[in-house]
Design a protein around this motif. Structure first.
Motif, PDB file in Angstrom:
ATOM      1  N   THR A 275      37.204  66.074  49.541  1.00  0.00           N
ATOM      2  CA  THR A 275      36.458  64.544  50.099  1.00  0.00           C
ATOM      3  C   THR A 275      36.326  63.738  49.177  1.00  0.00           C
ATOM      4  O   THR A 275      36.182  63.995  48.064  1.00  0.00           O
TER       5      THR A 275
ATOM      6  N   GLU B 276      34.543  57.720  52.402  1.00  0.00           N
ATOM      7  CA  GLU B 276      34.258  58.376  51.921  1.00  0.00           C
ATOM      8  C   GLU B 276      34.362  59.905  53.197  1.00  0.00           C
ATOM      9  O   GLU B 276      34.665  60.759  52.246  1.00  0.00           O
TER      10      GLU B 276
ATOM     11  N   GLY C  41      34.022  61.965  50.207  1.00  0.00           N
ATOM     12  CA  GLY C  41      32.342  61.636  49.609  1.00  0.00           C
ATOM     13  C   GLY C  41      32.407  63.095  48.896  1.00  0.00           C
ATOM     14  O   GLY C  41      30.863  62.272  48.019  1.00  0.00           O
TER      15      GLY C  41
ATOM     16  N   LYS D 142      32.028  61.803  45.027  1.00  0.00           N
ATOM     17  CA  LYS D 142      31.145  61.018  44.667  1.00  0.00           C
ATOM     18  C   LYS D 142      30.123  61.384  44.294  1.00  0.00           C
ATOM     19  O   LYS D 142      29.180  61.403  43.392  1.00  0.00           O
ATOM     20  N   ARG D 143      29.295  62.796  45.100  1.00  0.00           N
ATOM     21  CA  ARG D 143      28.250  63.379  45.226  1.00  0.00           C
ATOM     22  C   ARG D 143      28.309  64.695  44.220  1.00  0.00           C
ATOM     23  O   ARG D 143      27.787  64.603  42.879  1.00  0.00           O
TER      24      ARG D 143
END
Length: 410
Positions: free
Chosen positions: A200, A175, A202, A205-206
């Motif tokens: 990034t 991440e 991470g 992914k959010r």
């Protein structure tokens, strides 16, 4: 060597909406990634650091600009790195999936990530065993993925499915891995506009609604549909109101804004400004100031700021307060236990009643994004919009929906 922000030099072409990169390798040499034919900014950056461009990597065959890699090879003797399957008709080192290039302390690993094009590569920059960052070109971009329709309508869905697997592959990286993309706000090859030009793994992914797709078919549907809620979530002018231009446009315009307010519209390429005018005129809204020529990319080019809104699927949604903005009959038919119910049409007057950090939801996400924009206008921060409805949320959180009968009993 350790790579710091000072070693990575983004070179943004605001006109094309794309970013190239110059990486200082720490020994007087540099790596260029997705350099365009206009090399003036790149050469100026190299001269300031007394660097020689030793490597020129292209993530894919570009549809919107000519590569500067050949010129870098001619001028500086740079080794051109590109996909072997692209069959380029000029000197280059052809790379296949998993191939690595020793940059002198750092390594560059080729990752096959087809979708935007057939031969698309992403380049993972490694320091020993540590993933520093990945140059994703037209694969994973901020809150979306680049277009898959550039090779024709007959290939669009096939490439969209390839893009799904490429995105999933990139999302499997740690991440903390930096994402250095080529296509950003204003790019012809980009999907929804946004404000960020790096991110990034991470963060994506959010917040990336495509990575939140639960399966391949949903991903393809979202990517090809270009849903208005996802576009608004990716980036919008602060204080703007999200009302998609569709059949219900006039209804929501009349419900949510006074007819005395001067209105300026942000519309996408391909949308007809006359349709906005007629929709407004038929309900008596005549104080129309105009529309933003060039849309959000033009706003960003002129130095304007933009903000995003979290747009998540049910399995990604937090367990915090749930704000249901559907109509009364929809709410009564089935709602998340403990949900606060405020109909969208009444939300502006009751924005102060909305809990902080709420998950805002309707049946699919469009009205919820409108509600989130109202809350943001009222000063709320940290708003999350549910891409879906109460049934999906309940299933993901182990809940059973509550109902209300005609007498008001639950």
């Amino acid at each position: 060597m350790g790579l710091t922000e000072d070693h990575l030099i983004p070179l943004v072409d605001h006109g094309l909406g794309n970013s190239a990169y110059l990486v200082d390798l720490g020994d007087g040499r540099a790596l260029a990634v997705d350099a365009c034919r206009d090399l003036r900014a790149l050469y100026a950056a190299a001269r300031r650091r007394d660097l020689t461009v030793a490597f020129a990597a292209d993530t894919h065959l570009h549809a919107d600009f000519l590569s500067g890699a050949v010129q870098l090879g001619h001028d500086a003797g740079a080794i051109v790195l590109a996909s072997a399957s692209g069959q380029r008709a000029f000197p280059h080192r052809g790379l296949a999936d998993g191939d690595e290039v020793d940059l002198g302390g750092l390594r560059l690993r080729a990752l096959a990530t087809p979708g935007h094009t057939d031969e698309h590569l992403s380049f993972l920059l490694l320091d020993g065993g540590q993933e520093l960052g990945v140059f994703t070109g037209g694969s994973l971009i901020v809150n979306s993925a680049a277009r898959t329709d550039l090779l024709g309508a007959d290939r669009t869905e096939e490439l969209a499915r390839a893009q799904y697997h490429s995105m999933r592959r990139l999302a499997a990286l740690p991440e903390a891995t930096a994402v250095w993309l080529t296509h950003g706000a204003g790019s012809f090859c980009s999907a929804p506009p946004g404000t960020e030009r790096t991110t990034t793994i991470g963060a994506q992914k959010r917040t990336n609604p495509l990575l939140a797709a639960p399966d391949e078919n949903t991903f393809v549907k979202r990517l090809l549909a270009g849903r208005p809620a996802a576009e608004f979530a990716a980036g919008h002018i602060p204080g703007s109101l999200s009302i998609p231009l569709r059949e219900q446009f006039a209804t929501w315009l009349g419900w949510l804004l006074p007819d005395t307010a001067p209105l300026a519209f942000v519309i996408d390429d391909g949308q007809d400004p006359a349709e906005v005018v007629w929709q407004a005129y038929k309900i008596g809204y005549e104080r129309l100031a105009g529309h933003l020529s060039g849309g959000l990319p033009a706003w960003l080019e002129a130095g304007g700021q933009a903000v995003g809104t979290a747009f998540v699927t049910a399995d990604q949604a937090p367990d915090g307060p749930y704000l249901d903005v559907r109509q009364e009959a929809e709410y009564a038919a089935g709602h998340v236990p403990g949900a606060l119910h405020l109909e969208l049409g009444e939300l502006a007057e009751h924005a102060a009643d909305a809990p902080a950090g709420a998950v805002v939801a309707c049946g699919h996400g469009e009205r919820a994004m409108t509600a989130a924009s109202l809350l943001e206008r009222a000063g709320h921060t940290g708003v999350t919009v549910l891409d879906g409805g109460p049934a999906e949320y309940a299933a993901a959180h182990g809940l059973r929906l509550d109902t209300v009968d005609a007498a008001g009993a639950r």
